[in-house]
Design a protein around this motif. Structure first.
Motif, PDB file in Angstrom:
ATOM      1  N   HIS A 110       1.053   5.463   0.502  1.00 35.08           N
ATOM      2  CA  HIS A 110       0.384   6.601   1.143  1.00 35.08           C
ATOM      3  C   HIS A 110       1.110   7.881   0.738  1.00 35.08           C
ATOM      4  CE1 HIS A 110      -1.823   3.761   3.731  1.00 35.08           C
ATOM      5  NE2 HIS A 110      -0.674   3.088   3.784  1.00 35.08           N
ATOM      6  N   ARG A 113      -1.356   5.362   7.152  1.00 31.08           N
ATOM      7  CA  ARG A 113      -2.699   5.934   7.296  1.00 31.08           C
ATOM      8  C   ARG A 113      -2.704   7.060   8.340  1.00 31.08           C
ATOM      9  NH1 ARG A 113      -5.487   2.152   9.479  1.00 31.08           N
ATOM     10  NH2 ARG A 113      -4.232   0.276   9.161  1.00 31.08           N
ATOM     11  N   ASN A 155       0.845  -1.198   0.000  1.00 33.66           N
ATOM     12  CA  ASN A 155       0.000   0.000   0.000  1.00 33.66           C
ATOM     13  C   ASN A 155       0.879   1.245   0.000  1.00 33.66           C
ATOM     14  OD1 ASN A 155      -2.441  -1.389   0.013  1.00 33.66           O
ATOM     15  ND2 ASN A 155      -2.507  -1.504   2.245  1.00 33.66           N
ATOM     16  N   ASP A 168       1.623  -0.064   7.263  1.00 31.27           N
ATOM     17  CA  ASP A 168       0.416   0.466   6.639  1.00 31.27           C
ATOM     18  C   ASP A 168      -0.365   1.332   7.624  1.00 31.27           C
ATOM     19  OD1 ASP A 168      -1.414   0.627   4.394  1.00 31.27           O
ATOM     20  OD2 ASP A 168      -2.751  -0.662   5.533  1.00 31.27           O
ATOM     21  N   ARG A 169      -0.414   0.904   8.879  1.00 29.80           N
ATOM     22  CA  ARG A 169      -1.083   1.714   9.906  1.00 29.80           C
ATOM     23  C   ARG A 169      -0.398   3.060  10.056  1.00 29.80           C
ATOM     24  NH1 ARG A 169      -0.366   1.474  16.208  1.00 29.80           N
ATOM     25  NH2 ARG A 169      -1.879   3.052  16.817  1.00 29.80           N
ATOM     26  N   ASN A 173      -3.877  10.951   7.695  1.00 30.53           N
ATOM     27  CA  ASN A 173      -5.167  11.343   8.266  1.00 30.53           C
ATOM     28  C   ASN A 173      -5.116  12.020   9.627  1.00 30.53           C
ATOM     29  OD1 ASN A 173      -7.227  10.096   6.298  1.00 30.53           O
ATOM     30  ND2 ASN A 173      -5.861   8.364   6.699  1.00 30.53           N
ATOM     31  N   PRO A 210      -6.878  14.302   2.538  1.00 30.38           N
ATOM     32  CA  PRO A 210      -7.027  12.842   2.498  1.00 30.38           C
ATOM     33  C   PRO A 210      -8.114  12.371   1.537  1.00 30.38           C
ATOM     34  CG  PRO A 210      -6.987  13.651   4.770  1.00 30.38           C
ATOM     35  CD  PRO A 210      -7.113  14.853   3.879  1.00 30.38           C
TER      36      PRO A 210
END
Length: 399
Positions: free
Chosen positions: A125, A322, A123, A318-319, A326, A344
């Motif tokens: 970001h 995010r 992923n 990944d956490r 955000n 976002p």
């Protein structure tokens, strides 16, 4: 004979012992209690009793984001600690071994694409972006203005400008002709430099900013278009190489040399990210009560933007990605570090946020006009061009 008499004293009363104890230990206990109260209010006290996850990350210049004390404090409140391993450049990182890392944070799209090719399921970001700029010193900016190569941006009160527009084609033509700073009468502005007019970069084989500047130069010299086949990529790279390598071996940390006392003598024009310059000026304003008016920015007429990308290699990474995108506190801190923060929901930039932050701290905001967006070549062609200009080995280092 009389028996000896033993005198048995009554033990000190509970109250008397505790009075003595509180007289000696009371001030210490008061300090401990006050500290606990402050930690509790700040939300930090429970942390020793909650599991803190340590994440391993790798980046180049974006390592500075995770080394920021405020970022570390905010992440700790989310029970995350980040340990960063610094790479000599984003491209070197992307071409290296990434085993054991929870995430990598390339400074821009080309290096991020290299990582994504190796980890297609990861992923990605995208929290913020920052333009590629040329940082210089006022005498050099004024010499460029006098010869029609740069134009000062307007200032609200007629102050000395911090920001200039740079005609990239005229600038590169000066380099191509072998123009020296003495030819631009640099001595009239209080500087002495007989070197050729050019921008100094980090190592092309290792650095994202150097690769981005290479792309900008290629776009400018190739009629504002990118190569669309291998032969054209090779031709353009060979054409622009003399405009880029006249500096000699690229340095690993242009920001450090630029902000040092010897910066003007080492490299009068360097390729940086806008947020690095703004962060420096915020620090100057906080420490001295004024911006550094001798260090200024040149904005190329063809705009090139670098978009750092956090690529998660594990669920924990990944956490973190995010959160960076955000979390309101982390977004605010990114703004304070000079980044243009992305929304976002739709990935757009609200430029007024950064302008407002700078205004609150008494720092002029750059005037961003509509410019041509310099396109990046296809990754395959860009890699060929980097290899030709930097004479790189397959591992991404200098050959």
């Amino acid at each position: 004979m009389e028996q000896p008499l033993l005198t048995i004293e009554a033990p000190p009363s509970f109250l008397r012992v505790h009075r003595r104890f509180f007289r000696s230990a009371g001030p210490v206990l008061a300090m401990v209690l006050a500290g606990c109260l402050l930690l509790s209010v700040g939300g930090v006290l429970p942390l020793p009793f909650e599991r803190v996850v340590t994440l391993e990350g790798r980046a180049a210049s974006r390592t500075e984001f995770f080394e920021d004390a405020e970022v570390r404090r905010i992440l700790l409140r989310h029970h995350i600690e980040v340990r960063m391993t610094r790479a000599p450049g984003s491209r070197a990182m992307a071409n290296g071994n990434l085993d054991g890392y929870d995430f990598v944070f390339p400074s821009g799209q080309p290096a991020a694409e290299l990582v994504s090719e190796e980890f297609p399921e990861a992923n990605v970001h995208r929290p913020f972006l920052t333009p590629i700029v040329l940082a210089t010193f006022r005498p050099y900016a004024e010499a460029l203005v006098a010869h029609g190569i740069a134009t000062p941006q307007p200032t609200p009160r007629g102050d000395a400008p911090l920001y200039y527009e740079l005609d990239m084609d005229a600038f590169l033509s000066a380099t191509e002709r072998g123009t020296r700073w003495t030819d631009l009468d640099i001595q009239r502005y209080g500087a002495a430099n007989e070197n050729i007019v050019l921008a100094h970069t980090s190592d092309f084989c290792a650095s994202n900013s150097a690769a981005a500047y290479l792309s900008l130069v290629a776009f400018t010299r190739n009629g504002q278009k990118v190569p669309d086949d291998p032969a054209e990529a090779d031709t353009v790279a060979a054409d622009i190489k003399p405009l880029l390598v006249g500096q000699g071996m690229g340095s690993g940390d242009r920001l450090r040399s630029y902000t040092s006392r010897e910066g003007e003598a080492v490299a009068p024009i360097v390729v940086l990210y806008e947020n690095q310059f703004l962060t420096y000026q915020v620090g100057e304003q906080a420490q001295r009560g004024a911006v550094d008016e001798e260090r200024v920015l040149l904005y190329p007429t063809s705009r090139s933007v670098s978009q750092p990308q956090l690529i998660a290699l594990t669920p924990e990474g990944d956490r973190l990605g995010r959160l960076i995108v955000n979390d309101p506190e982390l977004r605010r801190r990114a703004l304070e570090l000079g980044y243009q923060v992305l929304e976002p929901t739709n990935g757009t930039v609200d430029a007024e946020q950064l302008d407002g932050f700078l205004a609150d701290r008494g720092i002029p905001a750059p005037w961003v006009r509509e410019t041509t967006q310099a396109r990046l070549p296809d990754l395959t062609y860009l890699e060929r061009m980097i290899g030709i200009v930097g004479e790189c080995d397959p591992a991404g280092g200098p050959g």
